[in-house]
Design a protein around this motif. Sequence first.
Motif, PDB file in Angstrom:
ATOM      1  N   CYS A  23       0.843  -1.193   0.000  1.00 13.46           N
ATOM      2  CA  CYS A  23       0.000   0.000   0.000  1.00 13.46           C
ATOM      3  C   CYS A  23       0.878   1.242   0.000  1.00 13.46           C
ATOM      4  CB  CYS A  23      -0.924   0.022   1.207  1.00 13.46           C
ATOM      5  SG  CYS A  23      -0.073   0.200   2.765  1.00 13.46           S
ATOM      6  N   GLY A  24       0.328   2.334  -0.465  1.00  8.83           N
ATOM      7  CA  GLY A  24       1.002   3.609  -0.377  1.00  8.83           C
ATOM      8  C   GLY A  24       2.231   3.768  -1.246  1.00  8.83           C
ATOM      9  N   HIS A  25       2.275   3.091  -2.366  1.00  3.50           N
ATOM     10  CA  HIS A  25       3.445   3.182  -3.237  1.00  3.50           C
ATOM     11  C   HIS A  25       3.212   4.184  -4.353  1.00  3.50           C
ATOM     12  CE1 HIS A  25       5.707  -0.250  -1.633  1.00  3.50           C
ATOM     13  NE2 HIS A  25       4.495  -0.644  -1.258  1.00  3.50           N
ATOM     14  N   GLY A  26       4.218   4.967  -4.619  1.00  2.52           N
ATOM     15  CA  GLY A  26       4.218   5.884  -5.743  1.00  2.52           C
ATOM     16  C   GLY A  26       5.559   5.751  -6.427  1.00  2.52           C
ATOM     17  N   ALA A  27       5.681   6.316  -7.584  1.00  2.00           N
ATOM     18  CA  ALA A  27       6.951   6.220  -8.297  1.00  2.00           C
ATOM     19  C   ALA A  27       7.203   7.499  -9.069  1.00  2.00           C
ATOM     20  CB  ALA A  27       6.937   5.035  -9.249  1.00  2.00           C
ATOM     21  N   LYS A  28       8.452   7.901  -9.071  1.00  2.05           N
ATOM     22  CA  LYS A  28       8.835   9.090  -9.830  1.00  2.05           C
ATOM     23  C   LYS A  28       9.170   8.685 -11.250  1.00  2.05           C
ATOM     24  CE  LYS A  28      10.415  11.565  -5.853  1.00  2.05           C
ATOM     25  NZ  LYS A  28      11.242  12.617  -5.342  1.00  2.05           N
ATOM     26  N   GLY A  29       9.020   9.641 -12.140  1.00  2.00           N
ATOM     27  CA  GLY A  29       9.356   9.409 -13.531  1.00  2.00           C
ATOM     28  C   GLY A  29       8.899  10.568 -14.383  1.00  2.00           C
ATOM     29  N   ALA A  30       9.475  10.670 -15.558  1.00  2.00           N
ATOM     30  CA  ALA A  30       9.159  11.765 -16.473  1.00  2.00           C
ATOM     31  C   ALA A  30       7.748  11.656 -17.034  1.00  2.00           C
ATOM     32  CB  ALA A  30      10.176  11.796 -17.612  1.00  2.00           C
ATOM     33  N   ILE A  32       4.106   8.584 -17.423  1.00  3.29           N
ATOM     34  CA  ILE A  32       3.437   7.424 -16.825  1.00  3.29           C
ATOM     35  C   ILE A  32       4.182   6.129 -17.138  1.00  3.29           C
ATOM     36  CG2 ILE A  32       1.827   7.066 -18.740  1.00  3.29           C
ATOM     37  CD1 ILE A  32       1.019   6.569 -14.993  1.00  3.29           C
ATOM     38  N   THR A  33       4.808   6.033 -18.280  1.00  2.05           N
ATOM     39  CA  THR A  33       5.560   4.825 -18.629  1.00  2.05           C
ATOM     40  C   THR A  33       6.718   4.632 -17.655  1.00  2.05           C
ATOM     41  OG1 THR A  33       4.929   4.990 -20.955  1.00  2.05           O
ATOM     42  CG2 THR A  33       6.890   3.688 -20.445  1.00  2.05           C
ATOM     43  N   GLU A  34       7.488   5.668 -17.435  1.00  2.00           N
ATOM     44  CA  GLU A  34       8.625   5.579 -16.519  1.00  2.00           C
ATOM     45  C   GLU A  34       8.153   5.372 -15.073  1.00  2.00           C
ATOM     46  OE1 GLU A  34      12.069   8.601 -15.182  1.00  2.00           O
ATOM     47  OE2 GLU A  34      11.912   8.288 -17.351  1.00  2.00           O
ATOM     48  N   GLN A  35       7.074   6.030 -14.703  1.00  2.00           N
ATOM     49  CA  GLN A  35       6.527   5.853 -13.362  1.00  2.00           C
ATOM     50  C   GLN A  35       6.086   4.406 -13.148  1.00  2.00           C
ATOM     51  OE1 GLN A  35       3.420   8.779 -12.980  1.00  2.00           O
ATOM     52  NE2 GLN A  35       4.842  10.479 -13.278  1.00  2.00           N
ATOM     53  N   ALA A  36       5.403   3.844 -14.135  1.00  2.00           N
ATOM     54  CA  ALA A  36       4.942   2.454 -14.034  1.00  2.00           C
ATOM     55  C   ALA A  36       6.132   1.500 -13.941  1.00  2.00           C
ATOM     56  CB  ALA A  36       4.066   2.097 -15.234  1.00  2.00           C
ATOM     57  N   GLN A  37       7.139   1.708 -14.756  1.00  2.00           N
ATOM     58  CA  GLN A  37       8.330   0.854 -14.707  1.00  2.00           C
ATOM     59  C   GLN A  37       8.997   0.918 -13.340  1.00  2.00           C
ATOM     60  OE1 GLN A  37      10.294   2.636 -18.056  1.00  2.00           O
ATOM     61  NE2 GLN A  37       9.534   1.077 -19.492  1.00  2.00           N
ATOM     62  N   ASN A  38       9.115   2.112 -12.781  1.00  2.00           N
ATOM     63  CA  ASN A  38       9.737   2.282 -11.468  1.00  2.00           C
ATOM     64  C   ASN A  38       8.890   1.650 -10.356  1.00  2.00           C
ATOM     65  OD1 ASN A  38      11.921   3.596 -12.605  1.00  2.00           O
ATOM     66  ND2 ASN A  38      11.086   5.625 -12.244  1.00  2.00           N
ATOM     67  N   LEU A  39       7.583   1.789 -10.449  1.00  2.00           N
ATOM     68  CA  LEU A  39       6.684   1.182  -9.472  1.00  2.00           C
ATOM     69  C   LEU A  39       6.806  -0.337  -9.497  1.00  2.00           C
ATOM     70  CD1 LEU A  39       4.313   1.480  -7.433  1.00  2.00           C
ATOM     71  CD2 LEU A  39       2.804   1.234  -9.412  1.00  2.00           C
ATOM     72  N   LEU A  40       6.780  -0.907 -10.683  1.00  2.00           N
ATOM     73  CA  LEU A  40       6.835  -2.361 -10.795  1.00  2.00           C
ATOM     74  C   LEU A  40       8.205  -2.903 -10.393  1.00  2.00           C
ATOM     75  CD1 LEU A  40       4.692  -2.772 -14.026  1.00  2.00           C
ATOM     76  CD2 LEU A  40       3.973  -2.978 -11.626  1.00  2.00           C
ATOM     77  N   LYS A  41       9.236  -2.110 -10.604  1.00  2.00           N
ATOM     78  CA  LYS A  41      10.571  -2.494 -10.128  1.00  2.00           C
ATOM     79  C   LYS A  41      10.555  -2.569  -8.601  1.00  2.00           C
ATOM     80  CE  LYS A  41      15.409  -1.108 -10.117  1.00  2.00           C
ATOM     81  NZ  LYS A  41      16.375  -0.081 -10.456  1.00  2.00           N
ATOM     82  N   ARG A  42       9.923  -1.605  -7.961  1.00  2.00           N
ATOM     83  CA  ARG A  42       9.810  -1.612  -6.496  1.00  2.00           C
ATOM     84  C   ARG A  42       9.037  -2.837  -6.023  1.00  2.00           C
ATOM     85  NH1 ARG A  42      11.452  -1.486  -1.620  1.00  2.00           N
ATOM     86  NH2 ARG A  42      10.104  -0.489  -0.127  1.00  2.00           N
ATOM     87  N   TYR A  43       7.968  -3.174  -6.723  1.00  2.00           N
ATOM     88  CA  TYR A  43       7.201  -4.376  -6.367  1.00  2.00           C
ATOM     89  C   TYR A  43       8.081  -5.619  -6.473  1.00  2.00           C
ATOM     90  CZ  TYR A  43       2.747  -1.820  -6.414  1.00  2.00           C
ATOM     91  OH  TYR A  43       1.715  -0.968  -6.154  1.00  2.00           O
ATOM     92  N   GLU A  44       8.874  -5.692  -7.546  1.00  2.00           N
ATOM     93  CA  GLU A  44       9.788  -6.839  -7.718  1.00  2.00           C
ATOM     94  C   GLU A  44      10.729  -6.938  -6.514  1.00  2.00           C
ATOM     95  OE1 GLU A  44      10.372  -9.098 -10.285  1.00  2.00           O
ATOM     96  OE2 GLU A  44       9.176  -8.314 -11.927  1.00  2.00           O
ATOM     97  N   THR A  61      -4.804  -3.338  -7.252  1.00  2.00           N
ATOM     98  CA  THR A  61      -5.494  -2.070  -7.467  1.00  2.00           C
ATOM     99  C   THR A  61      -4.416  -0.995  -7.512  1.00  2.00           C
ATOM    100  OG1 THR A  61      -7.447  -2.799  -6.254  1.00  2.00           O
ATOM    101  CG2 THR A  61      -7.179  -0.426  -6.578  1.00  2.00           C
ATOM    102  N   ILE A  62      -4.343  -0.304  -8.630  1.00  2.00           N
ATOM    103  CA  ILE A  62      -3.351   0.761  -8.788  1.00  2.00           C
ATOM    104  C   ILE A  62      -4.097   2.018  -9.217  1.00  2.00           C
ATOM    105  CG2 ILE A  62      -1.325   1.513 -10.090  1.00  2.00           C
ATOM    106  CD1 ILE A  62      -0.608  -1.512 -10.312  1.00  2.00           C
ATOM    107  N   PHE A  63      -3.898   3.079  -8.476  1.00  2.00           N
ATOM    108  CA  PHE A  63      -4.571   4.337  -8.769  1.00  2.00           C
ATOM    109  C   PHE A  63      -3.712   5.182  -9.694  1.00  2.00           C
ATOM    110  CE2 PHE A  63      -6.373   2.906  -4.790  1.00  2.00           C
ATOM    111  CZ  PHE A  63      -7.723   3.075  -5.023  1.00  2.00           C
ATOM    112  N   ILE A  64      -4.364   5.746 -10.703  1.00  2.00           N
ATOM    113  CA  ILE A  64      -3.701   6.596 -11.692  1.00  2.00           C
ATOM    114  C   ILE A  64      -4.407   7.952 -11.649  1.00  2.00           C
ATOM    115  CG2 ILE A  64      -3.189   6.895 -14.144  1.00  2.00           C
ATOM    116  CD1 ILE A  64      -3.335   3.808 -14.368  1.00  2.00           C
TER     117      ILE A  64
END
Length: 83
Positions: A23-30, A32-44, A61-64
């Motif tokens: 819960c409570g995860h966000g990701a930085k990026g230039a 949405i593609t970069e943000q999603a990649q960074n988020l999923l990397k964190r999940y990994e 459930t991922i909020f956009i």
Amino acid sequence: MKRIEPGPTLARAVISGNQIYFCGHGAKGADITEQAQNLLKRYEELFELNGTDKDHIIFATIFISDMKAKPKFNEVWNKWVNP
């Protein structure tokens, strides 16, 4: 129950039995593609640290903030998740 990276109001993940909840995860990026990649990397990373992997996802459930970006997010998600 085990709390992962607990903070004053929530933990980044909680393990209960054989399930892990994020819960409570966000990701930085230039964008949405970069943000999603960074988020999923964190999940990994969280999966690996806790002895599991994305093949065991039951529900997500991922909020956009901008639904116009959903197709771009889905492109990243669909490449990442195993069918």
